[in-house]
Motif scaffolding. Structure first.
Motif, PDB file in Angstrom:
ATOM      1  N   VAL A 168       0.841  -1.205   0.000  1.00  0.00           N
ATOM      2  CA  VAL A 168       0.000   0.000   0.000  1.00  0.00           C
ATOM      3  C   VAL A 168       0.870   1.246   0.000  1.00  0.00           C
ATOM      4  N   PHE A 169       1.985   1.186   0.693  1.00  0.00           N
ATOM      5  CA  PHE A 169       2.841   2.365   0.865  1.00  0.00           C
ATOM      6  C   PHE A 169       3.976   2.430  -0.173  1.00  0.00           C
ATOM      7  N   MET A 170       4.288   1.296  -0.813  1.00  0.00           N
ATOM      8  CA  MET A 170       5.206   1.297  -1.955  1.00  0.00           C
ATOM      9  C   MET A 170       4.641   0.366  -3.025  1.00  0.00           C
ATOM     10  N   PRO A 171       3.738   0.894  -3.863  1.00  0.00           N
ATOM     11  CA  PRO A 171       3.022   0.028  -4.810  1.00  0.00           C
ATOM     12  C   PRO A 171       3.767  -0.245  -6.108  1.00  0.00           C
ATOM     13  N   HIS A 172       4.969   0.260  -6.266  1.00  0.00           N
ATOM     14  CA  HIS A 172       5.708   0.069  -7.520  1.00  0.00           C
ATOM     15  C   HIS A 172       6.933  -0.812  -7.290  1.00  0.00           C
ATOM     16  N   GLY A 173       7.573  -1.179  -8.375  1.00  0.00           N
ATOM     17  CA  GLY A 173       8.794  -1.974  -8.296  1.00  0.00           C
ATOM     18  C   GLY A 173       9.954  -1.155  -7.759  1.00  0.00           C
ATOM     19  N   ILE A 174      10.964  -1.854  -7.279  1.00  0.00           N
ATOM     20  CA  ILE A 174      12.120  -1.173  -6.698  1.00  0.00           C
ATOM     21  C   ILE A 174      13.033  -0.591  -7.766  1.00  0.00           C
ATOM     22  N   GLY A 175      12.833  -0.979  -9.020  1.00  0.00           N
ATOM     23  CA  GLY A 175      13.672  -0.411 -10.074  1.00  0.00           C
ATOM     24  C   GLY A 175      13.400  -1.058 -11.411  1.00  0.00           C
ATOM     25  N   HIS A 176      14.193  -0.665 -12.397  1.00  0.00           N
ATOM     26  CA  HIS A 176      14.037  -1.153 -13.762  1.00  0.00           C
ATOM     27  C   HIS A 176      15.339  -0.921 -14.514  1.00  0.00           C
ATOM     28  N   TYR A 177      15.472  -1.560 -15.657  1.00  0.00           N
ATOM     29  CA  TYR A 177      16.631  -1.312 -16.505  1.00  0.00           C
ATOM     30  C   TYR A 177      16.563   0.100 -17.072  1.00  0.00           C
TER      31      TYR A 177
ATOM     32  N   PHE B  23      20.636   0.026 -13.988  1.00  0.00           N
ATOM     33  CA  PHE B  23      19.298  -0.067 -13.442  1.00  0.00           C
ATOM     34  C   PHE B  23      19.077   1.052 -12.431  1.00  0.00           C
ATOM     35  N   THR B  24      17.820   1.279 -12.122  1.00  0.00           N
ATOM     36  CA  THR B  24      17.472   2.254 -11.085  1.00  0.00           C
ATOM     37  C   THR B  24      17.199   1.528  -9.776  1.00  0.00           C
ATOM     38  N   ILE B  25      17.436   2.223  -8.689  1.00  0.00           N
ATOM     39  CA  ILE B  25      16.998   1.809  -7.359  1.00  0.00           C
ATOM     40  C   ILE B  25      16.126   2.944  -6.838  1.00  0.00           C
ATOM     41  N   GLU B  26      14.839   2.673  -6.589  1.00  0.00           N
ATOM     42  CA  GLU B  26      13.922   3.768  -6.266  1.00  0.00           C
ATOM     43  C   GLU B  26      12.898   3.388  -5.195  1.00  0.00           C
ATOM     44  N   PRO B  27      13.339   3.267  -3.953  1.00  0.00           N
ATOM     45  CA  PRO B  27      12.367   3.028  -2.886  1.00  0.00           C
ATOM     46  C   PRO B  27      11.479   4.253  -2.676  1.00  0.00           C
ATOM     47  N   GLY B  28      10.265   3.999  -2.246  1.00  0.00           N
ATOM     48  CA  GLY B  28       9.349   5.093  -1.970  1.00  0.00           C
ATOM     49  C   GLY B  28       8.422   4.749  -0.823  1.00  0.00           C
ATOM     50  N   LEU B  29       7.828   5.773  -0.261  1.00  0.00           N
ATOM     51  CA  LEU B  29       6.817   5.597   0.782  1.00  0.00           C
ATOM     52  C   LEU B  29       5.787   6.705   0.582  1.00  0.00           C
ATOM     53  N   TYR B  30       4.554   6.302   0.252  1.00  0.00           N
ATOM     54  CA  TYR B  30       3.533   7.256  -0.162  1.00  0.00           C
ATOM     55  C   TYR B  30       2.266   7.088   0.673  1.00  0.00           C
ATOM     56  N   PHE B  31       1.461   8.150   0.655  1.00  0.00           N
ATOM     57  CA  PHE B  31       0.162   8.152   1.310  1.00  0.00           C
ATOM     58  C   PHE B  31      -0.875   8.409   0.216  1.00  0.00           C
ATOM     59  N   ILE B  32      -1.240   7.339  -0.488  1.00  0.00           N
ATOM     60  CA  ILE B  32      -2.067   7.403  -1.691  1.00  0.00           C
ATOM     61  C   ILE B  32      -3.512   7.115  -1.306  1.00  0.00           C
ATOM     62  N   GLU B  33      -4.385   8.082  -1.515  1.00  0.00           N
ATOM     63  CA  GLU B  33      -5.759   8.001  -0.997  1.00  0.00           C
ATOM     64  C   GLU B  33      -6.508   6.738  -1.423  1.00  0.00           C
TER      65      GLU B  33
ATOM     66  N   LEU C 197      -5.474   3.768  -2.247  1.00  0.00           N
ATOM     67  CA  LEU C 197      -4.903   2.588  -1.605  1.00  0.00           C
ATOM     68  C   LEU C 197      -5.161   2.597  -0.109  1.00  0.00           C
ATOM     69  N   LEU C 198      -5.073   3.768   0.508  1.00  0.00           N
ATOM     70  CA  LEU C 198      -5.368   3.858   1.936  1.00  0.00           C
ATOM     71  C   LEU C 198      -6.839   3.563   2.220  1.00  0.00           C
ATOM     72  N   SER C 199      -7.704   4.001   1.321  1.00  0.00           N
ATOM     73  CA  SER C 199      -9.139   3.740   1.507  1.00  0.00           C
ATOM     74  C   SER C 199      -9.425   2.244   1.478  1.00  0.00           C
ATOM     75  N   ARG C 200      -8.783   1.535   0.542  1.00  0.00           N
ATOM     76  CA  ARG C 200      -8.982   0.083   0.468  1.00  0.00           C
ATOM     77  C   ARG C 200      -8.465  -0.598   1.735  1.00  0.00           C
ATOM     78  N   LEU C 201      -7.314  -0.124   2.217  1.00  0.00           N
ATOM     79  CA  LEU C 201      -6.757  -0.701   3.436  1.00  0.00           C
ATOM     80  C   LEU C 201      -7.675  -0.431   4.631  1.00  0.00           C
ATOM     81  N   GLN C 202      -8.243   0.770   4.665  1.00  0.00           N
ATOM     82  CA  GLN C 202      -9.127   1.132   5.787  1.00  0.00           C
ATOM     83  C   GLN C 202     -10.407   0.303   5.778  1.00  0.00           C
ATOM     84  N   ASP C 203     -10.814  -0.173   4.608  1.00  0.00           N
ATOM     85  CA  ASP C 203     -12.016  -0.997   4.491  1.00  0.00           C
ATOM     86  C   ASP C 203     -11.716  -2.490   4.620  1.00  0.00           C
ATOM     87  N   SER C 204     -10.456  -2.835   4.840  1.00  0.00           N
ATOM     88  CA  SER C 204     -10.064  -4.245   4.881  1.00  0.00           C
ATOM     89  C   SER C 204     -10.030  -4.773   6.310  1.00  0.00           C
ATOM     90  N   ALA C 205      -9.780  -6.074   6.422  1.00  0.00           N
ATOM     91  CA  ALA C 205      -9.684  -6.709   7.739  1.00  0.00           C
ATOM     92  C   ALA C 205      -8.412  -6.324   8.475  1.00  0.00           C
TER      93      ALA C 205
END
Length: 443
Positions: free
Chosen positions: A331-340, A381-391, A393-401
């Motif tokens: 939820v907080f890092m929904p993408h890959g860590i990198g690419h060519y 290749f790239t190395i690109e960690p991230g941490l996001y507050f994406i509405e 995705l957060l809404s789905r998490l808030q509605d989950s178990a």
């Protein structure tokens, strides 16, 4: 070694690959089309021209519509076919300034259809590589972008020549100038649009020159992974919380792809600390990569480290390993860590197990991975960690178990910052990893 000598060795390597491919597939000719200009729908204006990456692998010309590279076993040199007309509406290529042209046999055509005179009448053993299938059909090709050829070329494109490494370093050096200019402009109160202007001024590259659209997002906009807007509204210091910039540059057709995040005057100390923590994750992961490691392994390690931050900063009370297993970290890092990285910002070959085209699908646990192949020396290749507050995705998490595992008051404190991404470009060598972005001075 000089750039000219590096390019000479590069063309030699490219010719060897093409000859090997012709022998394997029983071909006498590979015709690589740069492409042609496209007109906008119901208009007499044209889209900006972008040459095919297959063509750019051979030729660093930027203005190359209707140009070709013809490679055959019968010729020791590749043939470069250049459209050179008396058309006065547009600029013509300045061939007399290019020292590298001596590596090609150059043919000039005055009209696009004159390419037919340079092609064999019988094209049964010739292959067309390019975007414009209608052009290939009109010229009489029956083999158009055959999968065995594309798989072979894409597989080997993942391993860069010394010339390509040189170009990617140069692209990074240019992009770094832009990133520094944006950081300075934003600290002085610039809007997203003014940051874009600062970036273009520093890099001397416009929006059509760069390998991908600039991403420059303030505050909540930093949560939009591919944010395209450019607000012209300058924020007051009391509202300037965060900035995320993901922007690159081009050198001879090769890309840089760099991201940085900044805390503004209105940011709290914890958000600034979180940026530092993500930055440390980025640098640590760049050092961890080894020959033979798979991207899937690196992706898992990245998620563990992101989960550790989610725990340390009080966003989630689960053990970090449980966060990853339950996909809360996704939820907080929904993408890959990198690419060519190379001729394309998301360069090809990342899912190929061999030059025959055997695919390595992404694991079901990390379906967003663009790269599943094992690392090898001379890959970039790239190395690109991230941490996001994406509405969403957060809404789905808030509605989950799993909603009860999250400190939602804590999340609410960080929503206004949007998110953080730190991205470096890395070359793998046999004995070390070269973090191009850091070694060229961008912190």
């Amino acid at each position: 070694m000089s750039a000219n000598n590096l390019f000479k060795r590069h063309i030699s390597e490219m010719k060897q690959r093409a000859d090997q491919l012709c022998e394997r597939e029983g071909l006498t000719l590979i015709a690589i089309h740069a492409g042609q200009i496209k007109r906008q729908f119901l208009d007499d204006m044209e889209y900006p021209f972008k040459a095919s990456p297959l063509f750019k692998a051979w030729c660093p010309m930027h203005n190359a519509p209707h140009c070709w590279v013809l490679v055959s076993l019968q010729r020791s040199k590749p043939v470069l076919v250049v459209l050179n007309t008396d058309e006065f509406w547009v600029e013509q290529p300045e061939l007399d300034k290019e020292r590298w042209l001596s590596l090609f046999h150059v043919e000039l055509i005055s009209r696009p259809d004159e390419i037919d005179k340079l092609l064999p009448y019988d094209k049964a053993r010739a292959a067309y590589l390019g975007e414009h299938i209608e052009v290939a059909q009109a010229l009489g090709f029956s083999e158009m972008n055959p999968e065995p050829l594309l798989s072979f070329l894409n597989y080997y494109r993942a391993v860069k020549t010394d010339y390509e490494l040189h170009c990617i370093r140069r692209a990074n050096a240019t992009a770094i100038q832009g990133h520094r200019a944006v950081a300075e402009a934003w600290q002085q109160g610039a809007s997203e649009f003014d940051c874009l202007l600062a970036y273009m001024q520093a890099t001397r590259q416009g929006e059509n020159d760069v390998p991908y659209p600039h991403i420059i997002g303030q505050n909540e906009h930093a949560a939009i992974l591919h944010y395209r807007g450019k607000s012209k509204h300058a924020l007051l210091p009391g509202l300037q919380r965060s900035l995320m910039i993901d922007a690159g540059a081009d050198f001879a057709g090769y890309a840089a792809d760099i991201s940085r995040s900044y805390a503004g005057a209105a940011a709290n100390d914890e958000f600034a600390e979180l940026i530092v923590a993500i930055d440390q994750v980025c640098q640590a992961l760049a050092l961890e990569v080894k020959p033979g490691m798979k991207f899937e392994t690196l992706q898992y390690r990245a998620h563990i480290q992101i989960a550790q931050l989610l725990f340390a900063f009080g966003f989630c009370k689960l053990d970090p390993e449980d966060m990853v297993k339950k996909q809360i970290s996704h939820v907080f890092m929904p993408h890959g860590i990198g690419h060519y990285l190379g001729l394309q910002v998301h360069d090809v070959g990342g899912t190929l197990a061999d030059p025959r085209g055997t695919q390595i699908p992404p694991p079901s646990f990390f379906p967003q991975l663009k790269t599943t192949r094992a690392f090898e020396p001379n890959m970039v290749f790239t190395i690109e960690p991230g941490l996001y507050f994406i509405e969403p995705l957060l809404s789905r998490l808030q509605d989950s178990a799993l909603a009860h595992t999250i400190n939602w008051n804590r999340i609410d404190q960080f929503r206004p910052y949007g998110g953080i991404r730190i991205e470096d470009n890395v070359i793998m060598h046999r004995d070390r990893n070269e973090n191009i972005t850091r070694e060229l001075g961008l912190v």
